[in-house]
Design a protein around this motif. Structure first.
Motif, PDB file in Angstrom:
ATOM      1  N   LEU A 211      -8.670  -4.497  -2.557  1.00  0.00           N
ATOM      2  CA  LEU A 211      -7.967  -3.332  -1.880  1.00  0.00           C
ATOM      3  C   LEU A 211      -7.831  -2.250  -2.967  1.00  0.00           C
ATOM      4  O   LEU A 211      -7.846  -1.058  -2.382  1.00  0.00           O
ATOM      5  N   VAL A 212      -7.570  -2.445  -4.190  1.00  0.00           N
ATOM      6  CA  VAL A 212      -7.341  -1.432  -5.150  1.00  0.00           C
ATOM      7  C   VAL A 212      -8.436  -0.596  -5.204  1.00  0.00           C
ATOM      8  O   VAL A 212      -8.611   0.640  -5.310  1.00  0.00           O
ATOM      9  N   ALA A 213      -9.769  -1.350  -5.602  1.00  0.00           N
ATOM     10  CA  ALA A 213     -11.122  -0.511  -5.446  1.00  0.00           C
ATOM     11  C   ALA A 213     -11.237   0.267  -4.315  1.00  0.00           C
ATOM     12  O   ALA A 213     -11.992   1.335  -4.434  1.00  0.00           O
ATOM     13  N   VAL A 214     -10.800  -0.510  -3.095  1.00  0.00           N
ATOM     14  CA  VAL A 214     -11.328   0.403  -1.809  1.00  0.00           C
ATOM     15  C   VAL A 214     -10.311   1.632  -1.618  1.00  0.00           C
ATOM     16  O   VAL A 214     -10.799   2.748  -1.430  1.00  0.00           O
ATOM     17  N   LEU A 215      -9.121   1.511  -2.088  1.00  0.00           N
ATOM     18  CA  LEU A 215      -8.270   2.678  -2.047  1.00  0.00           C
ATOM     19  C   LEU A 215      -8.737   3.489  -2.905  1.00  0.00           C
ATOM     20  O   LEU A 215      -8.676   4.842  -2.660  1.00  0.00           O
TER      21      LEU A 215
ATOM     22  N   LEU B 166       0.876  -1.292  -0.014  1.00  0.00           N
ATOM     23  CA  LEU B 166      -0.047  -0.117   0.139  1.00  0.00           C
ATOM     24  C   LEU B 166       0.976   1.173   0.084  1.00  0.00           C
ATOM     25  O   LEU B 166       0.524   2.314  -0.691  1.00  0.00           O
ATOM     26  N   ALA B 167       1.941   1.390   0.848  1.00  0.00           N
ATOM     27  CA  ALA B 167       2.901   2.401   0.707  1.00  0.00           C
ATOM     28  C   ALA B 167       3.594   2.696  -0.545  1.00  0.00           C
ATOM     29  O   ALA B 167       3.617   3.609  -0.984  1.00  0.00           O
ATOM     30  N   GLU B 168       4.122   1.843  -1.068  1.00  0.00           N
ATOM     31  CA  GLU B 168       4.591   1.586  -2.502  1.00  0.00           C
ATOM     32  C   GLU B 168       3.324   2.253  -3.666  1.00  0.00           C
ATOM     33  O   GLU B 168       3.566   3.203  -4.356  1.00  0.00           O
TER      34      GLU B 168
END
Length: 226
Positions: free
Chosen positions: A196-200, A27-29
């Motif tokens: 995770l990508v969609a939520v972000l 996530l940080a990357e």
């Protein structure tokens, strides 16, 4: 195992969140790629679009540049850049590809926002003796602000979603979770990574929408011309 329930179990496993291959590190990357790319894109597109909009010229240039940018396939650009000498410089190909992808919505919306400012308001401000810079900073930019922010929100969400392609070039980000899942034929992990990508992306959209309202220079001015 159902892919959805399997994805939930994968996300609920603490070990998947720890270490260099864990969610927090990825996530940080992902945020680094997205943030740097969006910043560079804003520095390139916004000054040009706002300047052209202020002058009332270059509409065809802004539109054509945006159309060209939209026509560029991001994955193809990323792969080609990785095969050039730029591929030796780590995440440079990824950043370039994402910048090319983010510029069009920024350029188009900022230019349109400036050109849609009520001309009667502009002429009234000019009649009050405002200089060109004062007219731009105190009248045009505040009134164009909503459209500028629409462009920033659109670019940010697109970049966050597209940054998953960095994994295709061997870089980090949440896309590595998805590609690792494909390599392992682990469908729940693929679904978890996509989730995770969609939520972000949704969180970024929501936070920028909130920021747009909080920092709107016309906020609290009932009846202000838009």
């Amino acid at each position: 195992m159902n892919a959805i329930s399997g994805a939930y179990e994968w996300l609920a496993t603490g070990a998947n969140w720890q270490g260099e291959r864990g969610v927090w590190h990825r996530l940080a990357e992902h945020l680094y790629f997205s943030g740097v790319c969006l910043l560079i894109s804003c520095l390139i597109a916004l000054p040009l679009a706002l300047w052209l909009g202020h002058l009332g010229k270059g509409g065809a240039l802004a539109v054509n540049l945006s159309n060209v940018g939209r026509a560029i396939p991001t994955l193809a650009v990323l792969v080609l850049l990785t095969l050039t000498p730029l591929g030796r410089y780590g995440d440079v190909p990824t950043l370039i590809a994402l910048v090319l992808f983010a510029v069009p919505p920024l350029l188009t919306n900022a230019y349109v926002g400036m050109r849609e400012v009520d001309r009667s308001v502009v002429e009234a401000a000019r009649g009050m003796g405002m200089s060109g810079w004062q007219l731009f900073a105190r009248v045009e930019l505040p009134l164009a602000y909503p459209m500028v922010m629409v462009g920033i929100r659109s670019a940010a969400v697109q970049v966050v979603a597209t940054a998953t392609l960095a994994a295709m070039a061997g870089e980090g980000g949440l896309g590595r979770i998805i590609t690792a899942g494909f390599s392992l034929q682990n469908t729940p992990q693929v679904v978890a990574g996509a989730f995770l990508v969609a939520v972000l992306a949704l969180l970024v959209e929501g936070l920028l929408a909130l920021a747009a309202r909080l920092f709107d220079p016309m906020r609290g001015r009932p009846g202000a011309a838009r």
